[in-house]
Design a protein around this motif. Structure first.
Motif, PDB file in Angstrom:
ATOM      1  N   TRP A 541     -38.864  35.277  52.828  1.00  0.00           N
ATOM      2  CA  TRP A 541     -37.336  34.784  52.009  1.00  0.00           C
ATOM      3  C   TRP A 541     -38.064  33.916  51.249  1.00  0.00           C
ATOM      4  CZ3 TRP A 541     -36.918  38.294  48.089  1.00  0.00           C
ATOM      5  CH2 TRP A 541     -36.809  39.564  48.323  1.00  0.00           C
ATOM      6  N   HIS A 542     -37.847  33.225  52.737  1.00  0.00           N
ATOM      7  CA  HIS A 542     -38.255  31.110  51.855  1.00  0.00           C
ATOM      8  C   HIS A 542     -39.616  31.052  51.286  1.00  0.00           C
ATOM      9  CE1 HIS A 542     -37.926  27.357  52.568  1.00  0.00           C
ATOM     10  NE2 HIS A 542     -39.262  27.132  53.085  1.00  0.00           N
ATOM     11  N   MET A 543     -40.627  31.512  51.776  1.00  0.00           N
ATOM     12  CA  MET A 543     -42.002  31.463  51.572  1.00  0.00           C
ATOM     13  C   MET A 543     -42.462  32.383  50.154  1.00  0.00           C
ATOM     14  SD  MET A 543     -44.757  32.175  54.920  1.00  0.00           S
ATOM     15  CE  MET A 543     -44.484  33.729  55.091  1.00  0.00           C
ATOM     16  N   ALA A 544     -41.526  33.460  49.664  1.00  0.00           N
ATOM     17  CA  ALA A 544     -41.523  34.173  49.201  1.00  0.00           C
ATOM     18  C   ALA A 544     -41.020  32.841  47.704  1.00  0.00           C
ATOM     19  CB  ALA A 544     -41.174  35.087  48.343  1.00  0.00           C
ATOM     20  N   SER A 545     -39.783  32.156  48.126  1.00  0.00           N
ATOM     21  CA  SER A 545     -38.857  31.271  46.733  1.00  0.00           C
ATOM     22  C   SER A 545     -39.961  30.027  47.101  1.00  0.00           C
ATOM     23  CB  SER A 545     -37.879  30.898  47.503  1.00  0.00           C
ATOM     24  OG  SER A 545     -38.435  30.342  48.832  1.00  0.00           O
ATOM     25  N   LEU A 546     -41.374  29.619  47.519  1.00  0.00           N
ATOM     26  CA  LEU A 546     -41.448  28.483  47.198  1.00  0.00           C
ATOM     27  C   LEU A 546     -42.569  29.016  45.907  1.00  0.00           C
ATOM     28  CD1 LEU A 546     -42.697  27.515  50.305  1.00  0.00           C
ATOM     29  CD2 LEU A 546     -41.030  26.104  49.219  1.00  0.00           C
ATOM     30  N   ALA A 547     -42.964  30.171  45.847  1.00  0.00           N
ATOM     31  CA  ALA A 547     -44.049  30.607  45.219  1.00  0.00           C
ATOM     32  C   ALA A 547     -43.136  31.090  43.973  1.00  0.00           C
ATOM     33  CB  ALA A 547     -44.998  31.514  44.954  1.00  0.00           C
ATOM     34  N   LEU A 548     -41.613  30.975  43.292  1.00  0.00           N
ATOM     35  CA  LEU A 548     -40.320  32.229  42.884  1.00  0.00           C
ATOM     36  C   LEU A 548     -39.449  30.694  41.934  1.00  0.00           C
ATOM     37  CD1 LEU A 548     -40.472  34.920  43.604  1.00  0.00           C
ATOM     38  CD2 LEU A 548     -42.026  34.312  42.557  1.00  0.00           C
ATOM     39  N   PRO A 549     -40.136  29.739  41.738  1.00  0.00           N
ATOM     40  CA  PRO A 549     -38.968  28.684  41.431  1.00  0.00           C
ATOM     41  C   PRO A 549     -38.006  29.488  40.014  1.00  0.00           C
ATOM     42  CG  PRO A 549     -40.768  28.369  40.507  1.00  0.00           C
ATOM     43  CD  PRO A 549     -40.917  29.600  41.310  1.00  0.00           C
ATOM     44  N   ASP A 550     -36.880  28.829  39.496  1.00  0.00           N
ATOM     45  CA  ASP A 550     -37.259  29.260  38.323  1.00  0.00           C
ATOM     46  C   ASP A 550     -37.587  29.027  37.345  1.00  0.00           C
ATOM     47  OD1 ASP A 550     -34.375  29.701  39.608  1.00  0.00           O
ATOM     48  OD2 ASP A 550     -33.381  27.285  39.256  1.00  0.00           O
ATOM     49  N   SER A 551     -38.338  29.676  36.626  1.00  0.00           N
ATOM     50  CA  SER A 551     -38.994  29.956  35.241  1.00  0.00           C
ATOM     51  C   SER A 551     -38.642  30.163  34.008  1.00  0.00           C
ATOM     52  CB  SER A 551     -40.471  30.433  35.970  1.00  0.00           C
ATOM     53  OG  SER A 551     -39.306  31.324  35.606  1.00  0.00           O
ATOM     54  N   ASP A 552     -39.387  29.223  33.137  1.00  0.00           N
ATOM     55  CA  ASP A 552     -39.276  29.430  31.632  1.00  0.00           C
ATOM     56  C   ASP A 552     -38.994  30.927  31.225  1.00  0.00           C
ATOM     57  OD1 ASP A 552     -38.598  29.288  29.231  1.00  0.00           O
ATOM     58  OD2 ASP A 552     -40.598  27.704  28.637  1.00  0.00           O
ATOM     59  N   PRO A 553     -38.795  31.775  31.016  1.00  0.00           N
ATOM     60  CA  PRO A 553     -38.485  32.720  30.347  1.00  0.00           C
ATOM     61  C   PRO A 553     -39.594  33.564  28.871  1.00  0.00           C
ATOM     62  CG  PRO A 553     -36.475  32.037  29.628  1.00  0.00           C
ATOM     63  CD  PRO A 553     -37.214  31.101  29.978  1.00  0.00           C
ATOM     64  N   ALA A 554     -40.014  32.369  28.977  1.00  0.00           N
ATOM     65  CA  ALA A 554     -41.350  33.078  27.760  1.00  0.00           C
ATOM     66  C   ALA A 554     -42.814  32.229  29.004  1.00  0.00           C
ATOM     67  CB  ALA A 554     -41.329  32.448  26.383  1.00  0.00           C
ATOM     68  N   GLU A 555     -43.006  32.046  29.578  1.00  0.00           N
ATOM     69  CA  GLU A 555     -43.133  32.430  30.570  1.00  0.00           C
ATOM     70  C   GLU A 555     -44.854  32.849  30.450  1.00  0.00           C
ATOM     71  OE1 GLU A 555     -42.968  33.260  35.075  1.00  0.00           O
ATOM     72  OE2 GLU A 555     -42.372  34.759  34.815  1.00  0.00           O
ATOM     73  N   HIS A 556     -46.348  32.291  30.754  1.00  0.00           N
ATOM     74  CA  HIS A 556     -47.530  33.467  30.478  1.00  0.00           C
ATOM     75  C   HIS A 556     -47.701  34.697  31.503  1.00  0.00           C
ATOM     76  CE1 HIS A 556     -51.875  34.613  30.324  1.00  0.00           C
ATOM     77  NE2 HIS A 556     -51.503  33.005  28.876  1.00  0.00           N
ATOM     78  N   ALA A 557     -48.015  35.858  30.434  1.00  0.00           N
ATOM     79  CA  ALA A 557     -47.884  37.181  31.382  1.00  0.00           C
ATOM     80  C   ALA A 557     -49.583  36.681  32.429  1.00  0.00           C
ATOM     81  CB  ALA A 557     -49.049  38.012  30.093  1.00  0.00           C
ATOM     82  N   ALA A 558     -49.713  35.998  32.165  1.00  0.00           N
ATOM     83  CA  ALA A 558     -50.468  36.145  33.774  1.00  0.00           C
ATOM     84  C   ALA A 558     -50.044  35.511  35.220  1.00  0.00           C
ATOM     85  CB  ALA A 558     -51.913  34.835  33.625  1.00  0.00           C
ATOM     86  N   SER A 559     -49.298  34.747  34.624  1.00  0.00           N
ATOM     87  CA  SER A 559     -47.895  33.811  35.758  1.00  0.00           C
ATOM     88  C   SER A 559     -46.914  34.949  36.569  1.00  0.00           C
ATOM     89  CB  SER A 559     -47.409  33.337  35.064  1.00  0.00           C
ATOM     90  OG  SER A 559     -46.394  32.301  36.417  1.00  0.00           O
ATOM     91  N   ARG A 560     -46.468  36.566  35.403  1.00  0.00           N
ATOM     92  CA  ARG A 560     -45.898  37.080  35.821  1.00  0.00           C
ATOM     93  C   ARG A 560     -46.272  38.188  36.755  1.00  0.00           C
ATOM     94  NH1 ARG A 560     -45.161  37.141  30.559  1.00  0.00           N
ATOM     95  NH2 ARG A 560     -45.351  39.268  29.846  1.00  0.00           N
TER      96      ARG A 560
END
Length: 602
Positions: A541-560
């Motif tokens: 979960w720690h490794m996953a959290s490095l790639a899952l920071p708090d993001s903008d709700p309007a983030e790009h579809a490719a990022s989602r």
């Protein structure tokens, strides 16, 4: 009997025959179509229209002379001509081929010597004109009777070399009327079959092809008709083809994936001239469509057949991704006589190759594992291109070159090459992360399954975790002093050497300050799920959290989508550990990233 009375008697007899045999012959226009000179039956000034263009072609050599020897059929008495037409058309209605019907009608004339092929040809053409004017048979049936074998047969018709000028005019009149009737009836294959007819004027198939392409909707293109027309033009046409018809034919063939016909078309038919940038852009789109379809051979044949003025650098660049195996000298000239060398030299004739051309070659080297070609091309780029050091093109070029080296199995050479490159060039953060991902993916994909449970592999994975996660901070920026032995194949490496290779990769990442991005963490999570079952839930979960920071709700579809893929891989790792609570949590998060955000339009 006075001559005037004889004339009246002949006219009366002919009128009686007309009324009994062929009622349509009583009309003045029909008599004109069958007996009068044929100047108005075949207009040589044909207007050929292709969608988007309009052109009119007039041949000065096709103008009708003031006087021609009369046709044999025009010298016959009216009653005799009416009898021949009635007998021929009746035989056609009963299913006899046109050649058989005309021969039978001529043989039925008891007071006439044996008919010649010239007379039989005249009667066939007049019978065809009559059937087109008085539709007693369908056009499909007329086509079968006119071409019994499905194509032009010289043994059944008199070819142009043996016919008089008057007969030629009659033949071309009948063929042109027949072709026009088939176009109006949307009989594309029948119209294309006429292009094979040797009785046409040598330049006439080009114009008829333009009329066929203009009348046939692009959405209803007939593969058989296009193939027949292509073969007919190749066999009968000599010289150049106008640009509108040439490109229109290529568009239809490319849209239907008829790659063999494209090879034949561009090999035997040349384009006359281009009318501006629009035509060049159209050819470029055709080449791109062919490469997207995987028809690189047809696209390359087309480009090589086109004149230099018809090709733009964009056309050549579209093919360099496939034909890039030509070796370049220090001045950037291609060596050899291969198709790739011809393409590169043709591109150079337009000026110095653009950076996109070099990138296309490097991408091809990366796909085909041509390491030495890639290293040489990158050096030539530095010598010939005057671009700023911080230009993103250099980062992409280094990435392609590194992939080519690693895929060729020369891992140690890839590490040394990148180190030397970083001494003079600074990589931006995204490029450094992408370079790190290339090395990690190469390492993880090359380790054999039999070595995964070895303690050295588990230690190497732990080292990779720690080194990659903290590489961006520069904490491990000290160079690794241990020598790296030449490595040709990762699958043949000993587990102890694998740990050494991980050390080199980690310190290389620290040297270029490459931080772990989403792709890096995804690679590591997959490696943990595959390699080390002892990595705990909290560490994953720690490794996953490095790639899952708090993001903008309007983030790009490719990022989602990337975050959703990472969480699905994480769920797979938890399934192998039988941690069902973490599995449900990862699946729920993956679904939330995969679904569109409520505030965004769907």
């Amino acid at each position: 009997m006075p001559r005037e009375m004889q004339s009246v008697r002949c006219v009366a007899s002919y009128t009686v025959v007309q009324s009994r045999a062929l009622p349509g012959l009583r009309r003045a226009q029909d008599r004109h179509a069958l007996r009068a000179p044929l100047a108005d039956m075949y207009a040589p000034d044909m207007t050929v229209r292709v969608k988007g263009t309009s052109s009119s072609s007039t041949s000065s050599s096709s103008r009708q002379p003031s006087s021609l020897p009369p046709l044999w059929s025009s010298t016959l008495p009216a009653t005799t001509m009416a009898f021949l037409m009635h007998t021929t058309v009746t035989a056609l209605v009963h299913g006899n081929p046109l050649s058989v019907a005309s021969r039978g009608a001529l043989d039925a004339l008891q007071d006439t010597p044996s008919a010649t092929p010239l007379q039989q040809e005249e009667l066939q053409c007049r019978a065809l004109l009559y059937l087109l004017a008085h539709p007693r048979l369908s056009l499909a049936r007329i086509t079968e009777l006119w071409y019994p074998d499905g194509a032009f047969d010289p043994s059944l018709h008199l070819v142009l070399t043996d016919a008089s000028p008057a007969v030629r005019r009659l033949q071309r009149a009948a063929l042109y009327r027949f072709f026009t009737a088939l176009l109006h009836a949307n009989c594309w294959l029948g119209a294309a079959t006429i292009l094979h007819d040797a009785r046409l004027r040598p330049s006439q198939p080009k114009h008829l092809l333009g009329a066929l392409l203009g009348a046939m909707p692009a959405s209803e293109s007939d593969r058989a008709a296009l193939a027949t027309a292509c073969n007919a033009l190749v066999l009968r046409t000599h010289g150049r083809m106008s640009a509108p018809i040439y490109t229109a034919m290529l568009e239809r063939l490319a849209a239907l994936h008829m790659h063999r016909e494209i090879d034949v078309w561009v090999s035997f038919i040349s384009i006359a001239s281009l009318d501006g940038q629009l035509r060049r852009a159209l050819l470029a789109n055709i080449v791109h469509n062919l490469t997207a379809q995987g028809a690189h051979s047809a696209a390359c044949t087309l480009v090589c057949a086109l004149p230099a003025a018809a090709c733009s650098p964009r056309i050549y660049t579209a093919l360099l991704g496939q034909y890039a195996d030509a070796w370049l000298d220090e001045q950037g000239r291609a060596i050899g006589n291969s198709r790739a060398a011809a393409l590169w030299q043709a591109l150079r004739r337009h000026g110095a190759p653009r950076p996109t051309a070099y990138l296309a070659r490097l991408a091809s080297h990366a796909r085909h594992a041509r390491s030495m070609h890639a290293i040489r091309d990158l050096r030539i780029m530095h010598n010939t291109l005057r671009l700023p050091v911080h230009d993103p093109i250099w980062s992409r070029a280094l990435l392609y070159t590194t992939r080519a080296i690693l895929r060729s199995g020369r891992t140690s050479l890839g590490l040394r090459y990148v180190r030397r490159y970083l001494r003079t060039h600074a990589l931006p953060q995204p490029a450094a992360s992408a370079l790190l991902n290339v090395f990690i993916a190469h390492l993880l994909d090359g380790v054999p399954q039999s070595a995964l449970s070895h303690p050295s592999c588990i230690a190497a994975l732990a080292k990779l975790y720690r080194g990659v996660v903290f590489a961006g901070s520069g904490a491990h920026a000290q160079p690794w002093q241990a020598p790296l032995l030449p490595v040709r194949n990762i699958q043949a490496m000993q587990p102890a050497m694998l740990l050494m290779l991980v050390h080199h990769i980690v310190h290389l990442a620290a040297a270029c300050r490459a931080s772990a991005d989403n792709t890096t963490i995804l690679l590591l999570v997959r490696a943990a799920a595959q390699w080390d079952q002892r990595v705990g839930t909290r560490a994953l979960w720690h490794m996953a959290s490095l790639a899952l920071p708090d993001s903008d709700p309007a983030e790009h579809a490719a990022s989602r989508a990337a975050r959703s893929a990472l969480l699905r891989a994480l769920a797979g790792a938890f399934v192998r550990r039988r941690d069902w609570h973490s599995v449900r949590r990862a699946v729920a998060l993956a679904r939330s990233f995969r679904a569109p955000h409520p505030s965004l339009p769907t």
